[in-house]
Design an enzyme around this catalytic site. Structure first.
Site, short mmCIF file in Angstrom:
data_model
loop_
_atom_site.label_atom_id
_atom_site.label_comp_id
_atom_site.label_asym_id
_atom_site.label_seq_id
_atom_site.Cartn_x
_atom_site.Cartn_y
_atom_site.Cartn_z
N ASP A 169 0.66 -1.08 -0.04
CA ASP A 169 -0.06 -0.16 0.00
C ASP A 169 0.86 1.32 0.23
O ASP A 169 0.37 2.28 -0.16
CB ASP A 169 -0.97 -0.01 1.22
N GLU A 190 11.23 -4.06 12.68
CA GLU A 190 12.31 -3.83 11.97
C GLU A 190 13.44 -4.00 12.51
O GLU A 190 14.42 -4.75 12.08
CB GLU A 190 12.14 -2.28 11.47
#
Ligand code: UDP
Ligand code: MN
Length: 324
Positions: free
Chosen positions: A185, A270
């Site tokens: 997205d 992350e």
């Protein structure tokens, strides 16, 4: 003397017939084509001359030839899941990727099997791709109504992409390549991919519209990353969005155990991957020392289906056979 109409007709008929017979006799006869052949030869020799001079020109303008090393491949790993906007999102990013040379798209569906929608989209995409799937276990999946930050999304799918990559590049430890995790997205500038192509270990750059900020970015001083500009917990090991870094294929292959921790607390996904791979000092700043935004953490609004549902109740809904 008055000519009879009949006589005129007979004369007209005779003349036409003679003309037709003459034309038929000419068919299949050799023509005298010397003129024609000559002009064709002249054109060919003129074109040859032009080709020669273009080649000479090119030789002059070409820089001294260096043996060209092949462009490192960018492996883009994208998790994706079925929802109303899926085809629109995948169409959008796949058409961005079409502008990027030497890109290999690894699209991983969050589903128990590969869907027809994604299979067909990939087959028509014109991209080099690998189609994978892995279903996020129920207890790890965000449920309807859960706040979006509760659980990380796409972790299993990124790990599946890494597994495939490691397996399929086995024995190619020295290959120059880059691995980038691109959500379906976000919005990507084509330029971003050229920024990351030369990644040695881990390259980094700003991400726009993320973390409740205009942008987040690594702060660079003297060519090195010294801290991070972020609105939330800057003390995290790597306060970087997924879209803000790329890893070299060599580093991925040299660390076969590194993966995303699907149970990582919010904002630490992350870090869970990067922690074992690099230190902050080793990060390679890109996008003009992290001053340019080339990727945006855009999020697509969930379409409202109020009218569709109302019409469905009357048996007048849109044709379910039309793929959207
Ligand atoms: N995703 C997924 N399964 C899910 C939810 C998301 O595979 O149940 C994918 C999604 O298609 C996207 C990535 O994981 O590529 C990140 O999800 P999302 O964009 O919803 O996260 P956010 O923008 O909130 O970080
Ligand atoms: Mn997103």
């Amino acid at each position: 003397m008055r000519l009879k109409l009949k006589t005129v007709f007979v004369l007209y008929f005779m003349v036409s017939l003679l003309g037709l017979i003459y034309a038929l006799m000419q068919l299949g006869q050799r023509c005298d084509c010397t003129d024609h052949d000559m002009s064709r030869d002249r054109v060919i020799s003129r074109l040859r001359g032009e080709l020669h001079s273009v080649r000479e020109q090119m030789k002059k303008t070409e820089p001294t030839k260096l043996p060209k090393s092949p462009l490192p491949t960018i492996y883009v790993i994208t998790p994706t899941y079925a929802r109303l906007v899926q085809k629109a999102e995948l169409t959008r990013i796949s058409q961005t990727f079409l502008h990027v040379p030497q890109l290999h798209w690894i699209l991983v569906e969050d589903s128990p099997n590969k869907t027809a929608l994604v299979s067909e989209l990939l087959a028509r995409s014109g991209l080099t791709y690998t189609h994978l799937h892995v279903l996020t276990p129920h207890d790890r999946k965000l449920q309807e109504g859960d706040p979006s930050w509760l659980k990380p999304r796409g972790a299993e799918q990124r790990n599946e992409g890494l597994r495939w990559l490691r397996e399929s590049t086995r024995g190619r430890q020295r290959e120059q390549g880059v691995v980038y995790f691109a959500d379906d997205d976000n919005t990507y500038s084509v330029q971003l991919f050229e920024e990351m192509r030369g990644t040695q270990m881990v390259s980094v750059w700003p991400v726009g519209l993320v973390g409740g900020m205009r942008y987040e970015r690594p702060v660079v001083e003297g060519g090195r990353v010294v801290r991070f500009h972020t609105g939330w917990r800057p003390g995290r090991p790597f306060p970087i969005d997924m879209a803000g870094f790329a890893v070299s294929l060599r580093l991925v292959l040299a660390n076969p155990e590194s993966r995303f921790d699907g149970n990582a607390p919010m904002g630490f996904l992350e870090s869970s991957f990067l922690q074992g791979l690099v230190t902050m000092e080793e990060l390679e700043p890109r996008a003009e020392m992290c001053t340019k935004v080339l990727v945006w953490h855009t999020r697509t609004e969930k379409p409202k289906m109020k009218r569709e549902e109302a019409l469905q109740k009357q048996g007048l809904g849109s044709d379910p056979g039309v793929e959207v």
